[in-house]
Design an enzyme around this catalytic site. Sequence first.
Site, PDB file in Angstrom:
ATOM      1  N   CYS A   1      31.400 -55.347  26.558  1.00 39.75           N
ATOM      2  CA  CYS A   1      30.096 -55.530  27.210  1.00 39.75           C
ATOM      3  C   CYS A   1      29.341 -54.204  27.326  1.00 39.75           C
ATOM      4  O   CYS A   1      29.939 -53.123  27.291  1.00 39.75           O
ATOM      5  CB  CYS A   1      30.271 -56.096  28.612  1.00 39.75           C
ATOM      6  SG  CYS A   1      30.979 -57.734  28.675  1.00 39.75           S
TER       7      CYS A   1
ATOM      8  N   GLU B   1      27.999 -52.847  29.929  1.00 32.89           N
ATOM      9  CA  GLU B   1      28.373 -52.058  31.112  1.00 32.89           C
ATOM     10  C   GLU B   1      29.606 -51.209  30.846  1.00 32.89           C
ATOM     11  O   GLU B   1      29.667 -50.019  31.172  1.00 32.89           O
ATOM     12  CB  GLU B   1      28.647 -52.975  32.307  1.00 32.89           C
ATOM     13  CG  GLU B   1      27.463 -53.797  32.761  1.00 32.89           C
ATOM     14  CD  GLU B   1      27.366 -55.160  32.076  1.00 32.89           C
ATOM     15  OE1 GLU B   1      27.644 -55.249  30.859  1.00 32.89           O
ATOM     16  OE2 GLU B   1      27.013 -56.129  32.767  1.00 32.89           O
TER      17      GLU B   1
ATOM     18  N   ASN C   1      26.241 -54.163  24.297  1.00 32.91           N
ATOM     19  CA  ASN C   1      27.391 -54.989  23.940  1.00 32.91           C
ATOM     20  C   ASN C   1      27.695 -54.821  22.456  1.00 32.91           C
ATOM     21  O   ASN C   1      26.792 -54.712  21.614  1.00 32.91           O
ATOM     22  CB  ASN C   1      27.215 -56.453  24.351  1.00 32.91           C
ATOM     23  CG  ASN C   1      25.925 -57.096  23.893  1.00 32.91           C
ATOM     24  OD1 ASN C   1      24.937 -56.414  23.644  1.00 32.91           O
ATOM     25  ND2 ASN C   1      25.934 -58.406  23.782  1.00 32.91           N
TER      26      ASN C   1
HETATM   27  N1  THU Z   1      27.432 -59.344  28.041  1.00 37.75           N
HETATM   28  C1  THU Z   1      27.228 -58.046  28.409  1.00 37.75           C
HETATM   29  O1  THU Z   1      27.282 -57.134  27.576  1.00 37.75           O
HETATM   30  N2  THU Z   1      26.945 -57.781  29.703  1.00 37.75           N
HETATM   31  C2  THU Z   1      26.720 -58.736  30.660  1.00 37.75           C
HETATM   32  O2  THU Z   1      26.400 -58.396  31.783  1.00 37.75           O
HETATM   33  C3  THU Z   1      26.864 -60.153  30.308  1.00 37.75           C
HETATM   34  C4  THU Z   1      27.462 -60.442  28.984  1.00 37.75           C
HETATM   35  C5  THU Z   1      27.617 -59.647  26.615  1.00 37.75           C
HETATM   36  C6  THU Z   1      29.001 -60.022  26.155  1.00 37.75           C
HETATM   37  C7  THU Z   1      28.683 -60.803  24.899  1.00 37.75           C
HETATM   38  O3  THU Z   1      28.498 -59.905  23.823  1.00 37.75           O
HETATM   39  C8  THU Z   1      27.355 -61.462  25.188  1.00 37.75           C
HETATM   40  O4  THU Z   1      26.779 -60.733  26.261  1.00 37.75           O
HETATM   41  C9  THU Z   1      27.443 -62.934  25.544  1.00 37.75           C
HETATM   42  O5  THU Z   1      28.395 -63.133  26.528  1.00 37.75           O
END
Ligand code: THU
Length: 131
Positions: free
Chosen positions: A53, A55, A42
């Site tokens: 994110c 993913e 992220n």
């Molecule tokens: N986040 C991800 O990168 N992947 C996930 O599956 C859940 C959420 C990140 C977005 C943000 O930077 C942090 O986690 C909190 O939401």
Amino acid sequence: MEPEQLIQIARETIGHAHAPYSNYKVGAALLCADGTVFTGCNVENASYGLTNCAERTAVFSAVAAGKTEFTAIAVAASKEPAPFPCGACRQVLAEFCPPGFPVYISNGGSFERVTLGGLLPNRFDLRDKRE
Ligand code: THU
């Protein structure tokens, strides 16, 4: 590649996360059909809504390298809650991956296997509109 190995790569990528606002670091490892693996983390921003994110970072990195066929993704975080992909990431994965696509989720020593179709039933799909 075994799920455990893909999860291990996702775990190793947690350390690259830029998450100074949420302090919730996530790593992802996307296995391509040719056996290569693309990682993502992220990447947060002072303008919070610009956050990407883990993913989607992995998917976009792979596509930018010319890969569009994927076999599985592992997503790892080092604390609670478990990093289930957000709605945006589910739809981005659905652009390239079928309902049976395996998604491995880990936030500790163990992991859980779910499918993209389970996470995103009734997907919006323009696949038959592609030229
Ligand atoms: N986040 C991800 O990168 N992947 C996930 O599956 C859940 C959420 C990140 C977005 C943000 O930077 C942090 O986690 C909190 O939401």
